[in-house]
Design a protein around this motif. Structure first.
Motif, mmCIF file in Angstrom:
data_model
loop_
_atom_site.group_PDB
_atom_site.id
_atom_site.type_symbol
_atom_site.label_atom_id
_atom_site.label_comp_id
_atom_site.label_asym_id
_atom_site.label_seq_id
_atom_site.Cartn_x
_atom_site.Cartn_y
_atom_site.Cartn_z
ATOM 1 N N ALA A 410 28.711 42.326 28.135
ATOM 2 C CA ALA A 410 28.018 42.183 29.413
ATOM 3 C C ALA A 410 28.755 41.220 30.345
ATOM 4 N N PHE A 411 28.381 41.286 31.632
ATOM 5 C CA PHE A 411 28.976 40.392 32.619
ATOM 6 C C PHE A 411 28.286 39.033 32.606
ATOM 7 N N TYR A 412 29.085 37.990 32.669
ATOM 8 C CA TYR A 412 28.603 36.613 32.826
ATOM 9 C C TYR A 412 29.535 35.911 33.803
ATOM 10 N N ASP A 413 28.950 35.248 34.779
ATOM 11 C CA ASP A 413 29.737 34.566 35.813
ATOM 12 C C ASP A 413 30.730 35.515 36.484
ATOM 13 N N GLY A 414 30.330 36.796 36.635
ATOM 14 C CA GLY A 414 31.158 37.767 37.355
ATOM 15 C C GLY A 414 32.252 38.399 36.536
ATOM 16 N N LEU A 415 32.397 38.036 35.263
ATOM 17 C CA LEU A 415 33.432 38.607 34.407
ATOM 18 C C LEU A 415 32.829 39.136 33.111
ATOM 19 N N ALA A 416 33.481 40.168 32.563
ATOM 20 C CA ALA A 416 33.067 40.725 31.281
ATOM 21 C C ALA A 416 34.291 40.874 30.392
ATOM 22 N N TYR A 417 34.096 40.631 29.098
ATOM 23 C CA TYR A 417 35.228 40.752 28.189
ATOM 24 C C TYR A 417 35.312 42.171 27.644
ATOM 25 N N THR A 418 36.523 42.745 27.665
ATOM 26 C CA THR A 418 36.800 44.057 27.083
ATOM 27 C C THR A 418 38.021 43.941 26.183
ATOM 28 N N ASP A 419 38.389 45.050 25.568
ATOM 29 C CA ASP A 419 39.568 45.010 24.685
ATOM 30 C C ASP A 419 40.853 44.780 25.469
ATOM 31 N N THR A 420 40.824 44.993 26.786
ATOM 32 C CA THR A 420 42.020 44.738 27.604
ATOM 33 C C THR A 420 42.074 43.311 28.135
ATOM 34 N N GLY A 421 40.932 42.601 28.038
ATOM 35 C CA GLY A 421 40.838 41.239 28.545
ATOM 36 C C GLY A 421 39.587 41.107 29.404
ATOM 37 N N TYR A 422 39.558 40.075 30.220
ATOM 38 C CA TYR A 422 38.421 39.876 31.119
ATOM 39 C C TYR A 422 38.614 40.721 32.371
ATOM 40 N N ILE A 423 37.526 41.435 32.749
ATOM 41 C CA ILE A 423 37.584 42.268 33.947
ATOM 42 C C ILE A 423 36.547 41.776 34.951
ATOM 43 N N ASP A 424 36.775 42.105 36.250
ATOM 44 C CA ASP A 424 35.780 41.803 37.269
ATOM 45 C C ASP A 424 34.895 43.030 37.488
ATOM 46 N N LYS A 425 34.006 42.997 38.472
ATOM 47 C CA LYS A 425 33.047 44.086 38.660
ATOM 48 C C LYS A 425 33.673 45.342 39.267
ATOM 49 N N SER A 426 34.925 45.238 39.626
ATOM 50 C CA SER A 426 35.650 46.426 40.085
ATOM 51 C C SER A 426 36.438 47.060 38.946
ATOM 52 N N GLY A 427 36.398 46.428 37.782
ATOM 53 C CA GLY A 427 37.116 46.961 36.625
ATOM 54 C C GLY A 427 38.538 46.466 36.520
ATOM 55 N N ASN A 428 38.955 45.571 37.413
ATOM 56 C CA ASN A 428 40.313 45.036 37.371
ATOM 57 C C ASN A 428 40.439 43.973 36.290
ATOM 58 N N VAL A 429 41.555 43.995 35.575
ATOM 59 C CA VAL A 429 41.815 42.982 34.548
ATOM 60 C C VAL A 429 42.216 41.688 35.243
ATOM 61 N N VAL A 430 41.410 40.669 35.074
ATOM 62 C CA VAL A 430 41.660 39.373 35.690
ATOM 63 C C VAL A 430 42.428 38.467 34.745
ATOM 64 N N ILE A 431 42.057 38.514 33.473
ATOM 65 C CA ILE A 431 42.730 37.695 32.455
ATOM 66 C C ILE A 431 43.088 38.620 31.300
ATOM 67 N N SER A 432 44.367 38.781 31.032
ATOM 68 C CA SER A 432 44.822 39.708 29.998
ATOM 69 C C SER A 432 44.569 39.140 28.603
ATOM 70 N N SER A 433 44.201 40.024 27.684
ATOM 71 C CA SER A 433 43.974 39.591 26.300
ATOM 72 C C SER A 433 45.276 39.255 25.594
ATOM 73 N N ASP A 434 46.399 39.673 26.167
ATOM 74 C CA ASP A 434 47.694 39.379 25.555
ATOM 75 C C ASP A 434 48.076 37.913 25.686
ATOM 76 N N GLU A 435 47.413 37.195 26.580
ATOM 77 C CA GLU A 435 47.782 35.806 26.815
ATOM 78 C C GLU A 435 47.327 34.880 25.694
ATOM 79 N N TYR A 436 46.307 35.304 24.931
ATOM 80 C CA TYR A 436 45.734 34.427 23.916
ATOM 81 C C TYR A 436 45.587 35.194 22.606
ATOM 82 N N THR A 437 45.647 34.460 21.524
ATOM 83 C CA THR A 437 45.548 35.086 20.213
ATOM 84 C C THR A 437 44.182 35.736 20.015
ATOM 85 N N ILE A 438 43.126 35.003 20.357
ATOM 86 C CA ILE A 438 41.770 35.537 20.226
ATOM 87 C C ILE A 438 40.981 35.136 21.459
#
Length: 583
Positions: A410-438
């Motif tokens: 679910a979205f919290y503070d305007g962002l939601a976590y997905t398998d690609t990383g954190y996305i905004d409400k437009s579906g854009n990846v804001v923070i990539s999951s590749d940047e961090y181990t977990i």
């Protein structure tokens, strides 16, 4: 043993009968009262082993036997008094007393031998735990005492499930010594009426559940005693939700909207059972399954009956019928429910707002089951599943973000976590999951806890590292502080990474209601945001405050305390008792 002394009494009675015979024979050669005396002596010897006597082919109880012997002795005493035979007169009175003791004891033994009971030698009290043999009579009288040897044990309690399921038991007479009636003591029995002593102290849960006459629904209003059941037996612990370290942690059903779920139903902040899951509200009623019930959310709670789900309000009234295969909590006015393996959304009136078309919304990420926000609308959007992929819809069912994620939350503070990383409400990846181990955390207070190179740190909503990766463990920010650990000690930091409370605790948790639980010297207490112990370190276990109450465990007993550390609830008030209707 007292039995030995009773036989001695009987022997004395027999001897007094013989003595009376010879005294009378010597005095006036009259044989009538002498024969009566020796006859009484013989009966006295027999009365202990032979509890009942046969008259006209009927078995008579000890009380009637006493009356018969009393009449016989009274006749003899009158004759002796009339003849002024004082020696025989005194002996006859003594014999009468001893006979009465013998018969009373025999009758007591016969009465108490039909029960199973337990004895407390320290307090000289007894608990009746049920029948020791088949009992087919409809009336039952509980004895005042249990006699063992020369000791008298006062009967003060009816044990748990003592007379459970005794369908032939209609009327029960309790002695005034009874103080406690335990859980399910008379449940499922044929009970029509029962007297309740004035000094009753506790009545356990469901003590009179489903009796023949609905005797659990009427309360005697002129009795001030409240009837309780131990909270310790009914608090619900839930192991399903993941904790903040990614492992499966323990969580309890805390107070939500002034109600707390227990296995009996729901209690309020005074410990009163407000919604009884077993209460019969209609003919052929089936109780709801407490294992599948949920907390209250927006005035409604999820319940399950006959393997179907619905919702009840704060009074326990079924507002939305139990017709769904599964159901989730209400959020932002809507709830996710399922029929025939398809999921849709209903409003609080049970109207279908979004048709049944989606898959099971259960999300699994890195073996962690996330259930707190499943199917819930957050920030106006809900995460749903179709054809094995996750996407996001609005409250009208419009697809806002396409179904393209393997996992999502679910979205919290305007962002939601997905398998690609954190996305905004437009579906854009804001923070990539590749940047961090977990990455498995939601944003809280504008920051998210993430992990890199086996250390925890915090990032902001743009992905900037705000607090460096330096902690062995970390919890989300709450009320401006985050609980973190170094070298197996816990402390607290602010949003700039400044240490506000030193690393001094062997365990600690997030702040809630201005307090956080922490552990020192193997005991839990509660600290404020300055690190000062507001509630002393005294508990074996502790949980977060919720609606000004927190669950703690002390001396193997659960209880709810307030922010002053005072016990507010340690028992559940279960008003479910009827008093004798003299039927």
């Amino acid at each position: 043993m007292l039995e030995k002394y009773i036989y001695i009494f009987d022997a004395i009675i027999f001897i007094t009968g013989i003595c009376s015979f010879f005294i009378n024979l010597k005095r006036d050669k009259s044989m009538f009262n002498s024969a009566v005396s020796i006859l009484i002596g013989i009966f006295g010897v027999l009365i202990a082993p032979v509890i009942y006597v046969i008259i006209d082919g009927k078995w008579l109880n000890g009380d009637l036997t006493i009356i018969i012997f009393a009449i016989m002795e009274f006749i003899e005493i009158l004759l002796l008094f009339k003849k002024k035979n004082w020696k025989a007169f005194i002996i006859s009175i003594l014999a009468t007393i001893l006979i009465a003791i013998s018969i009373l004891y025999a009758n007591q033994q016969d009465t108490q031998n039909i029960f199973n009971y337990s004895l407390n030698n320290e307090n000289n009290v007894a608990t009746i735990n049920g029948f020791s043999k088949e009992y087919n009579k409809s009336n039952l009288k509980i004895p005042n005492y249990i006699i063992k040897g020369l000791r008298f044990y006062k009967v003060t309690s009816i044990g748990e499930k003592a007379f459970y399921g005794c369908e032939k038991l209609y009327h029960v007479k309790l002695p005034n010594s009874i103080k406690n009636i335990e859980n399910y003591a008379f449940a499922e029995s044929g009970l029509y009426s029962i007297n309740i002593p004035n000094h009753i102290e506790t009545i356990g849960a469901k003590a009179f559940l489903h009796t023949k006459k609905d005797i659990q629904t009427s309360i005697k209003t002129d009795v001030n005693t409240k009837y309780y059941d131990s909270l310790n037996e009914h608090i619900e612990l839930n192991y399903e939700n993941s904790n903040y370290n990614g492992s499966i942690g323990m969580e309890y059903y805390s107070f939500k909207e002034s109600m707390c779920r227990v296995d009996l139903g729901y209690i309020d902040k005074n410990g009163r059972l407000i919604i009884d899951r077993l209460e019969e509200v209609s003919p052929n009623y089936t109780p709801f399954d407490y294992y599948s019930a949920g907390n209250f959310s927006e005035g409604l709670a999820r319940v399950c009956r006959n393997q179907k789900y619905g919702y009840v309000d704060l009074s326990g009234k079924e507002i939305i019928p139990c017709i769904y295969d599964y159901a989730f909590d209400f959020s932002e006015g809507l709830a996710c429910v399922s029929k025939n393996d398809k999921y849709g959304y209903i409003d609080k009136n049970g109207n279908v707002v979004i048709n049944f078309q989606y898959g099971d919304p259960l999300t699994r990420m890195r073996s962690v089951v996330r259930k707190n926000d499943i199917g819930l609308f957050k920030d106006g959007l809900a995460c749903v599943k179709m054809n094995g992929k996750y996407g996001y819809i609005d409250k009208d069912g419009n697809v806002i973000i396409d179904f393209k994620f393997d996992s999502a939350s679910a979205f919290y503070d305007g962002l939601a976590y997905t398998d690609t990383g954190y996305i905004d409400k437009s579906g854009n990846v804001v923070i990539s999951s590749d940047e961090y181990t977990i990455i498995f955390r939601d944003f809280s207070d504008g920051l998210a806890c993430v992990k890199k190179n086996e250390k925890y740190g915090f990032i902001d909503t743009k992905g900037n590292v705000v607090i460096d990766f330096q902690y062995d463990k970390a919890f989300d920010f709450s009320e401006g502080l985050a609980c973190v650990s170094k070298n197996d000690k816990y402390g607290y930091i602010d949003k700039k990474g400044n240490v506000i409370i030193d690393f001094q605790f062997s365990d600690a948790h997030r702040f809630s209601n201005g307090l956080a639980y922490a552990r020192k010297n193997n005991k839990y207490g509660y600290i404020n945001k300055e690190g000062k112990a507001i509630i002393d370190f005294q508990f074996d276990d502790a949980f977060d405050f919720s609606e000004e109450l927190a669950l703690v465990k002390k001396d193997e007993k659960y209880q709810f305390i307030n922010e002053n550390g005072e016990t507010v609830i340690d028992k559940i008030e279960v008003n479910e008792l009827i008093f004798s209707d003299n039927k």
